[in-house]
Write an enzyme that holds these catalytic residues in place. Structure first.
Site, mmCIF file in Angstrom:
data_model
loop_
_atom_site.group_PDB
_atom_site.id
_atom_site.type_symbol
_atom_site.label_atom_id
_atom_site.label_comp_id
_atom_site.label_asym_id
_atom_site.label_seq_id
_atom_site.Cartn_x
_atom_site.Cartn_y
_atom_site.Cartn_z
ATOM 1 N N LYS A 273 5.072 -3.276 7.468
ATOM 2 C CA LYS A 273 4.905 -3.350 8.838
ATOM 3 C C LYS A 273 6.110 -3.220 9.601
ATOM 4 O O LYS A 273 7.031 -3.727 9.112
ATOM 5 C CB LYS A 273 4.094 -4.605 9.201
ATOM 6 C CG LYS A 273 2.614 -4.874 8.537
ATOM 7 C CD LYS A 273 2.015 -6.068 8.862
ATOM 8 C CE LYS A 273 0.606 -6.400 8.451
ATOM 9 N NZ LYS A 273 -0.316 -5.378 8.740
ATOM 10 N N ARG A 347 -8.977 -5.623 1.826
ATOM 11 C CA ARG A 347 -10.028 -5.035 1.098
ATOM 12 C C ARG A 347 -9.834 -5.216 -0.506
ATOM 13 O O ARG A 347 -10.844 -5.264 -0.980
ATOM 14 C CB ARG A 347 -10.460 -3.574 1.636
ATOM 15 C CG ARG A 347 -9.470 -2.538 1.156
ATOM 16 C CD ARG A 347 -9.342 -1.441 2.054
ATOM 17 N NE ARG A 347 -8.901 -1.758 3.455
ATOM 18 C CZ ARG A 347 -8.994 -0.988 4.558
ATOM 19 N NH1 ARG A 347 -9.483 0.058 4.255
ATOM 20 N NH2 ARG A 347 -8.109 -1.310 5.715
#
Length: 496
Positions: A273, A347
């Site tokens: 990130k 996920r």
């Protein structure tokens, strides 16, 4: 903070701090004797026009009552307050009470017709507990905490005291559940590790009588949770699968299972990130924190339901052995997953947790996750994204959101979006590109939830606030507690 219900006439309220809810520009008839006891000061304050008609407006002043100077706060509920109006008014009233310098306060509930006393009491109790919370654990010189320790709800002598006491308990339990969720979300990642979350679950289990099991890496390997473990392997912090069981429903009744995402720090992994704002990625475990906060509230309220919490928790870090873009991992369900972006890690841990949840033969499964930035783009910081493979379940959750003011908005889960998850090399990819990012994330999870009724709450935009008010919000604990409480009420009616 302690709460009590006192069936006493308003003019006999004894505290040095009074909160008077009003609706519109006239004093409720139940406050007329109190107004007379203040020589008309209350009516004059309201007639002065400084208290606007907007729900949540407050006007604080001092009046003489019984020969004493008393601080009075007029709180505007609005002419016909809806759930959101009542919640915003309760928050404003709580802040006004906590701003006082006294240790006790009376909330005088002489409400106009059409305003439910139980809902008002519950909203105020919840707001007071939530607004009292401070995160100052690491400050050398924290600001003084509010002095308010006792709140008395002064109600009509013939009021349903037992019903109002239950409402206070409900509001306070939800508030405490929110605060537990906030506390865990606010803790830095060097403190709130997967092991810390597991220890917190054990503590909660002992405190509330929950059965708690913590599965470590060797057990996760035996279960075949390779998707979960692929995310965890780049960190020195060991992963944990935390299972909590609250069994207070009918014996043999299928449980509701809450599944929480517990990424205690998300660097993005190899798909790193940007540095700006990365400090806030400690909140990527707010789904896990929500499960703990909700289970605490359910236990404190002794809801007659069976409830299971499943929390998958680890860090997502870059390292020489970390998950890489292009890697293929096999999930517990046997599906192979091509990892196109390691920052879509939530996920990958949830799919194994959702597969694990099936062993409880659930009536319903709800997962809660700070899953996608795309949900923030779609809904901002107002509404939680809701997905479901069952229409009645979606309706239940939306009704709970409406009732509590803990807003949610349903998004589509159509098979058309599954096309974006196709992979040339595996059964599916872990991302579907930029279009409909929150939807394709939910569609990914849907591949692992075909055997039961399931809903997904994407709380990326609602679990945390940035800027000057930076910190965890405690959402969607109110929504989930109401969802569970309504199910308990429905079951009780059905049993009669």
């Amino acid at each position: 903070m302690e709460f009590s219900i006192n069936p006493v006439s308003p003019e006999k309220a004894a505290a040095a701090h009074l909160l008077l809810p009003v609706a519109g520009d006239k004093l409720p008839s139940g406050l007329q004797k109190l107004d007379q006891a203040t020589a008309g000061a209350l009516g004059a304050l309201l007639a002065g026009g400084e208290l606007t008609a907007k729900a949540g407006s407050v006007l604080a002043s001092h009046v003489t009552l019984g020969g004493k100077l008393v601080r009075v706060v007029l709180l505007q509920l609005g002419e016909a307050p809806q759930a959101a109006d009542l919640r915003s008014a309760a928050t404003a009233g709580a802040r006004a009470l906590l701003a006082g310098k006294t240790a006790d306060a009376d909330v005088v509930l002489a409400l106009p017709k059409g305003i439910d006393a139980s809902e008002t009491v519950a909203a105020l109790a919840q707001a007071l507990v939530v607004e009292e919370y401070r995160f100052d654990d690491f400050k050398s010189n924290p600001e003084p905490r509010p002095a308010l320790t006792q709140v008395n709800f002064a109600v009509a002598p013939k009021a349903d005291v037992a019903g109002l006491e239950a409402a206070v308990a409900r509001g306070a339990a939800v508030g405490r559940g929110m605060n537990l969720t906030r506390q865990l979300g606010n803790l830095p990642a060097n403190v709130c590790t997967p092991t810390y979350l597991a220890d917190e679950a054990v503590r909660l289990g002992k405190q509330q009588g929950l059965k708690v099991q913590v599965l470590d890496q060797p057990e996760l390997e035996k279960l075949g949770m390779n998707s979960f473990l692929a995310v965890a392997k780049g960190s020195v912090q060991p992963p944990k699968l935390i299972v909590l069981e609250y069994r207070n429903g009918k014996k043999g009744a299928k449980p509701v299972v809450l599944v929480g995402k517990g990424i205690t720090f998300d660097s993005g992994g190899i798909s790193l990130k940007p540095g700006e704002g990365m400090d806030e990625m400690k909140y990527d475990m707010c789904g896990a924190a929500t499960v703990l906060g909700t289970m605490q509230a359910a236990a404190q309220l002794a809801l007659p339901i069976n409830l299971v919490g499943v929390i998958a928790t680890c860090e997502n870090m870059p390292a020489g052995n970390a998950n890489k873009p292009g890697d293929i991992v096999k999930s517990m369900a046997g599906l192979s997953i091509e990892v196109l972006n390691t920052d879509a890690e939530g996920r990958l841990i949830l799919c194994d947790a959702l597969t694990y949840a099936a062993r409880f033969e659930p009536e319903t499964v709800v997962d809660i996750a700070t899953l996608t930035g795309a949900c923030i783009i779609a809904l901002g910081h107002v509404a939680t994204g809701l997905y479901a493979n069952d229409e009645p379940l979606a309706a239940e959750l939306l009704q709970a959101a409406e009732h509590t003011g803990d807003k949610a908005w349903r998004l589509p889960l159509w098979d058309d979006y599954q096309e974006q998850l196709k992979s040339n090399f595996a059964d599916l990819a872990n991302i579907g590109g930029r279009p409909a990012g929150s939807v394709t994330a939910a569609c990914f999870l849907a591949r692992f939830t075909k055997d039961y009724r399931w809903a997904h709450l994407d709380i990326a935009g609602t679990a945390w606030k940035s800027g000057a008010a930076k910190g965890a919000t405690g959402r969607p604990v109110p929504l989930l507690v109401e969802f569970l409480a309504e199910r308990a009420r429905h079951a009780a009616k059905k049993a009669k």
